[in-house]
Design a protein around this motif. Sequence first.
Motif, PDB file in Angstrom:
ATOM      1  N   UNK A 260      21.720   9.145  26.425  1.00 51.90           N
ATOM      2  CA  UNK A 260      22.655   8.160  25.895  1.00 51.90           C
ATOM      3  C   UNK A 260      22.028   7.335  24.800  1.00 51.90           C
ATOM      4  N   UNK A 261      22.739   6.336  24.333  1.00 53.48           N
ATOM      5  CA  UNK A 261      24.035   5.860  24.863  1.00 53.48           C
ATOM      6  C   UNK A 261      25.199   6.754  24.438  1.00 53.48           C
ATOM      7  N   UNK A 262      26.141   6.913  25.331  1.00 58.64           N
ATOM      8  CA  UNK A 262      27.316   7.717  25.071  1.00 58.64           C
ATOM      9  C   UNK A 262      28.021   8.044  26.370  1.00 58.64           C
ATOM     10  N   UNK A 263      29.164   8.743  26.265  1.00 60.54           N
ATOM     11  CA  UNK A 263      29.923   9.122  27.453  1.00 60.54           C
ATOM     12  C   UNK A 263      29.574  10.545  27.870  1.00 60.54           C
ATOM     13  N   UNK A 264      29.988  11.552  27.066  1.00 62.56           N
ATOM     14  CA  UNK A 264      29.674  12.937  27.382  1.00 62.56           C
ATOM     15  C   UNK A 264      28.389  13.364  26.693  1.00 62.56           C
ATOM     16  N   UNK A 265      27.507  14.068  27.393  1.00 58.40           N
ATOM     17  CA  UNK A 265      26.370  14.688  26.718  1.00 58.40           C
ATOM     18  C   UNK A 265      26.820  16.005  26.073  1.00 58.40           C
ATOM     19  N   UNK A 266      25.930  16.643  25.357  1.00 57.24           N
ATOM     20  CA  UNK A 266      26.255  17.941  24.770  1.00 57.24           C
ATOM     21  C   UNK A 266      26.308  19.008  25.863  1.00 57.24           C
ATOM     22  N   UNK A 267      27.096  20.038  25.595  1.00 57.21           N
ATOM     23  CA  UNK A 267      27.149  21.167  26.505  1.00 57.21           C
ATOM     24  C   UNK A 267      28.262  21.060  27.530  1.00 57.21           C
ATOM     25  N   UNK A 268      28.201  21.957  28.510  1.00 59.88           N
ATOM     26  CA  UNK A 268      29.205  22.042  29.570  1.00 59.88           C
ATOM     27  C   UNK A 268      28.521  21.980  30.935  1.00 59.88           C
ATOM     28  N   UNK A 269      29.309  21.661  31.943  1.00 59.28           N
ATOM     29  CA  UNK A 269      28.767  21.518  33.290  1.00 59.28           C
ATOM     30  C   UNK A 269      29.720  22.109  34.316  1.00 59.28           C
TER      31      UNK A 269
END
Length: 413
Positions: A260-269
Amino acid sequence: MSTIHWTTGDTRQSARWHSESAAPLPQQIVLADDRMKADDAYRLAREGTALLWQGDFHNARHLLQAMGRRLDRTRPRSGTSPSESFHLHRRHRSHRARVLGKLLVLLDDDYRLALRRAPDVRQACREAYGPPQGPTAVSLRELLGVIGAHQWRMKGVDVPALGARIHPHYGVFAPVRGEYVDLVARAPLPPAVQRTPETSTAFETSTAFDLGTGTGVLAAVLARRGINRVVATDISPRALACARDNAHRLALADRIEVSGPGLFPEGRADLIVCNPPWLPARPTSAIEQGVYDPDSSMLHGFLTGLSAHLRPGGEGWLILSDLAEHLGLRTRRQLLDAIRAADLRVVERIDTKPRHPRTRDANDPLHTARSAETTSLWRLTAQPSPGMLTPQMRREVPAFTRITSRILLHPVK
């Protein structure tokens, strides 16, 4: 940098002004000590005059409590609707904080509090404010919060679902309400995680995101459940530092990545968990950011971004209280419409009742709403687009939609 000025005898003095709630710079300041009467202090503070305390520390705390009692006598009665009662309550709390914030103390250039019987607040202030930058004036009310936060950080909060303690930092919401943690600890993991070979001691190929991680408590729960990689995000630098600290304390730093800071990180889960602030209102301090979400912006950000970050077969878990619904701040229909607008579908909703003392406090102006509150974990999946549906899926989706529209309820004991 804001600077306040006052006069001691014939000497003009100054100090930095610091307020975590962004309170405006005091324009009028008078010196106050043990001779100050509570009625006089209350009158001056209501008129906007700040009181720079130079007496005994414990007497200053007693004076603050006396001013608080006078403010509580002016607490408004309940409104004609739950939402009106909420806004009246918030307005009174804001006024109360503004008046009590007028009682100030001075920290020297090493955060030492030079008052009789004053505790050593240097470490607590460094944790909250960072390195000292010269003499600093703060409200006593805020300083007491800093001291309390330091004690919480040292002692930690027991989390039964972890079998361990979480150590919150100043300005980071502490996981004192355990029911939402229990929901994440007990909800069935999605098929994308469960398909991992049974011979593995951990789900080695699985990834989870914990959005708005705060102390990192939910990231730790997911890691303890066997998910091999958990990415924890937050918009607050304090929360990011706190989550890293707790991951190290729990020996989970090799499985929890704080980003972060942020909401979604890169990639998928395979699993994306979000416990956004539950009430759509504006926070007035750093700690309130864990409770109030203006216009439900984080909630909508999670819903609209979820599909693009889920792996096939993955789920999003939304942990949300319905207190806003009981207060008339958001309707269930608005929530369901937001879920549908994001092309998501509900697999299941798991409910539990809060256990915190406010649900039983009949003197709380919001008691009716709190006593009816339910906390839910919504299991969400991405709604496949028509072009992605196989003939078999086209036959199954309408029936599945009819089933999930009734919402399965599984109370957590």
